[in-house]
Design a protein around this motif. Structure first.
Motif, PDB file in Angstrom:
ATOM      1  N   TYR A   1       3.650  -5.747  -5.359  1.00 25.39           N
ATOM      2  CA  TYR A   1       2.588  -6.599  -4.794  1.00 25.39           C
ATOM      3  C   TYR A   1       2.004  -6.061  -3.485  1.00 25.39           C
ATOM      4  O   TYR A   1       0.779  -6.030  -3.345  1.00 25.39           O
ATOM      5  N   PRO A   2       2.813  -5.618  -2.513  1.00 19.06           N
ATOM      6  CA  PRO A   2       2.198  -5.101  -1.277  1.00 19.06           C
ATOM      7  C   PRO A   2       1.263  -3.921  -1.539  1.00 19.06           C
ATOM      8  O   PRO A   2       0.180  -3.838  -0.945  1.00 19.06           O
ATOM      9  N   LEU A   3       1.655  -3.024  -2.432  1.00 23.71           N
ATOM     10  CA  LEU A   3       0.761  -1.928  -2.811  1.00 23.71           C
ATOM     11  C   LEU A   3      -0.475  -2.483  -3.512  1.00 23.71           C
ATOM     12  O   LEU A   3      -1.594  -2.010  -3.295  1.00 23.71           O
ATOM     13  N   GLY A   4      -0.265  -3.500  -4.340  1.00 26.93           N
ATOM     14  CA  GLY A   4      -1.370  -4.121  -5.068  1.00 26.93           C
ATOM     15  C   GLY A   4      -2.436  -4.697  -4.161  1.00 26.93           C
ATOM     16  O   GLY A   4      -3.627  -4.663  -4.480  1.00 26.93           O
ATOM     17  N   VAL A   5      -2.034  -5.227  -3.011  1.00 25.82           N
ATOM     18  CA  VAL A   5      -3.003  -5.785  -2.059  1.00 25.82           C
ATOM     19  C   VAL A   5      -3.948  -4.690  -1.571  1.00 25.82           C
ATOM     20  O   VAL A   5      -5.157  -4.889  -1.494  1.00 25.82           O
ATOM     21  N   PHE A   6      -3.401  -3.536  -1.270  1.00 21.45           N
ATOM     22  CA  PHE A   6      -4.234  -2.446  -0.765  1.00 21.45           C
ATOM     23  C   PHE A   6      -5.104  -1.839  -1.865  1.00 21.45           C
ATOM     24  O   PHE A   6      -6.273  -1.523  -1.640  1.00 21.45           O
ATOM     25  N   VAL A   7      -4.538  -1.698  -3.062  1.00 19.20           N
ATOM     26  CA  VAL A   7      -5.332  -1.200  -4.189  1.00 19.20           C
ATOM     27  C   VAL A   7      -6.441  -2.197  -4.513  1.00 19.20           C
ATOM     28  O   VAL A   7      -7.591  -1.823  -4.759  1.00 19.20           O
ATOM     29  N   ARG A   8      -6.095  -3.482  -4.472  1.00 16.32           N
ATOM     30  CA  ARG A   8      -7.084  -4.536  -4.712  1.00 16.32           C
ATOM     31  C   ARG A   8      -8.211  -4.457  -3.672  1.00 16.32           C
ATOM     32  O   ARG A   8      -9.375  -4.667  -3.981  1.00 16.32           O
ATOM     33  N   ALA A   9      -7.865  -4.132  -2.434  1.00 23.03           N
ATOM     34  CA  ALA A   9      -8.886  -4.005  -1.391  1.00 23.03           C
ATOM     35  C   ALA A   9      -9.827  -2.844  -1.700  1.00 23.03           C
ATOM     36  O   ALA A   9     -11.045  -2.965  -1.526  1.00 23.03           O
ATOM     37  N   ILE A  10      -9.303  -1.751  -2.195  1.00 29.58           N
ATOM     38  CA  ILE A  10     -10.140  -0.601  -2.554  1.00 29.58           C
ATOM     39  C   ILE A  10     -11.080  -0.983  -3.696  1.00 29.58           C
ATOM     40  O   ILE A  10     -12.289  -0.741  -3.638  1.00 29.58           O
ATOM     41  N   LEU A  11     -10.520  -1.600  -4.747  1.00 33.27           N
ATOM     42  CA  LEU A  11     -11.345  -1.989  -5.898  1.00 33.27           C
ATOM     43  C   LEU A  11     -12.316  -3.110  -5.528  1.00 33.27           C
ATOM     44  O   LEU A  11     -13.463  -3.128  -5.985  1.00 33.27           O
TER      45      LEU A  11
ATOM     46  N   THR B   1     -11.688  -2.581   5.646  1.00 29.53           N
ATOM     47  CA  THR B   1     -10.761  -3.316   6.510  1.00 29.53           C
ATOM     48  C   THR B   1     -10.917  -4.817   6.326  1.00 29.53           C
ATOM     49  O   THR B   1      -9.936  -5.546   6.214  1.00 29.53           O
ATOM     50  N   ARG B   2     -12.160  -5.294   6.269  1.00 28.87           N
ATOM     51  CA  ARG B   2     -12.415  -6.727   6.092  1.00 28.87           C
ATOM     52  C   ARG B   2     -11.874  -7.202   4.740  1.00 28.87           C
ATOM     53  O   ARG B   2     -11.232  -8.245   4.649  1.00 28.87           O
ATOM     54  N   VAL B   3     -12.127  -6.431   3.697  1.00 27.74           N
ATOM     55  CA  VAL B   3     -11.635  -6.795   2.365  1.00 27.74           C
ATOM     56  C   VAL B   3     -10.103  -6.781   2.359  1.00 27.74           C
ATOM     57  O   VAL B   3      -9.467  -7.677   1.800  1.00 27.74           O
ATOM     58  N   CYS B   4      -9.509  -5.804   3.017  1.00 25.77           N
ATOM     59  CA  CYS B   4      -8.055  -5.701   3.068  1.00 25.77           C
ATOM     60  C   CYS B   4      -7.440  -6.906   3.787  1.00 25.77           C
ATOM     61  O   CYS B   4      -6.476  -7.494   3.302  1.00 25.77           O
ATOM     62  N   VAL B   5      -8.009  -7.283   4.915  1.00 27.62           N
ATOM     63  CA  VAL B   5      -7.487  -8.433   5.665  1.00 27.62           C
ATOM     64  C   VAL B   5      -7.590  -9.706   4.828  1.00 27.62           C
ATOM     65  O   VAL B   5      -6.658 -10.503   4.780  1.00 27.62           O
ATOM     66  N   ARG B   6      -8.726  -9.897   4.138  1.00 29.45           N
ATOM     67  CA  ARG B   6      -8.875 -11.081   3.285  1.00 29.45           C
ATOM     68  C   ARG B   6      -7.823 -11.088   2.178  1.00 29.45           C
ATOM     69  O   ARG B   6      -7.300 -12.136   1.823  1.00 29.45           O
ATOM     70  N   ASN B   7      -7.518  -9.921   1.628  1.00 30.86           N
ATOM     71  CA  ASN B   7      -6.526  -9.849   0.554  1.00 30.86           C
ATOM     72  C   ASN B   7      -5.113 -10.035   1.071  1.00 30.86           C
ATOM     73  O   ASN B   7      -4.267 -10.578   0.368  1.00 30.86           O
ATOM     74  N   ILE B   8      -4.832  -9.580   2.282  1.00 34.22           N
ATOM     75  CA  ILE B   8      -3.510  -9.803   2.863  1.00 34.22           C
ATOM     76  C   ILE B   8      -3.304 -11.291   3.129  1.00 34.22           C
ATOM     77  O   ILE B   8      -2.244 -11.845   2.836  1.00 34.22           O
TER      78      ILE B   8
END
Length: 137
Positions: free
Chosen positions: A45-55, A70-77
């Motif tokens: 899951y933690p890796l998934g959050v970052f991959v999800r941010a890229i996609l 960065t904004r997408v990543c923070v929202r996903n975290i």
């Protein structure tokens, strides 16, 4: 705003992600769905959050919405399902689709969707009130 989107995200998150990725041309539906399932419901899951941010950033770019990774990543975290639901609403609006339970889809023809989008842009982008927006001219 859309209770059906909430239900789909809560109970069918990988399917919603597969739909979003497919509609934006980021990944085909089934690979996006399976990939999302493996990264969401496993210890990855933690890796998934970052991959999800890229996609998710790629989906935003395809929809023409400027944002940063960065904004997408923070929202996903903070709340990945919330970001997926927001993104799903944007994709559905772009497609002119309304998805309701259970898997019922209503699609507005593309031309009507474009006219409605143009009206919304005119009324919210500083054009002021006019006949189209419910004001007087």
């Amino acid at each position: 705003k859309k209770p059906h989107t909430v239900l789909h995200v809560v109970f069918c998150l990988p399917l919603v992600l597969g739909k979003n990725y497919s509609a934006a041309g980021v990944l085909p539906f089934w690979p996006g769905c399976i990939f999302s399932f493996l990264l969401t419901y496993t210890p990855l899951y933690p890796l998934g959050v970052f991959v999800r941010a890229i996609l998710g950033k790629k989906v935003q770019d395809a929809l023409g919405h400027e944002t940063t990774w960065t904004r997408v990543c923070v929202r996903n975290i903070c709340c990945m399902p919330c970001d997926v639901g927001r993104e799903s609403d944007m994709v559905d609006d772009e497609l002119g689709a309304e998805i309701t339970c259970c898997c019922k889809v209503e699609i507005t023809p593309r031309l009507l969707n474009e006219v409605e989008d143009a009206k919304n842009r005119m009324c919210t982008d500083g054009w002021g009130k006019n006949r189209m927006c419910g004001g007087s001219s």
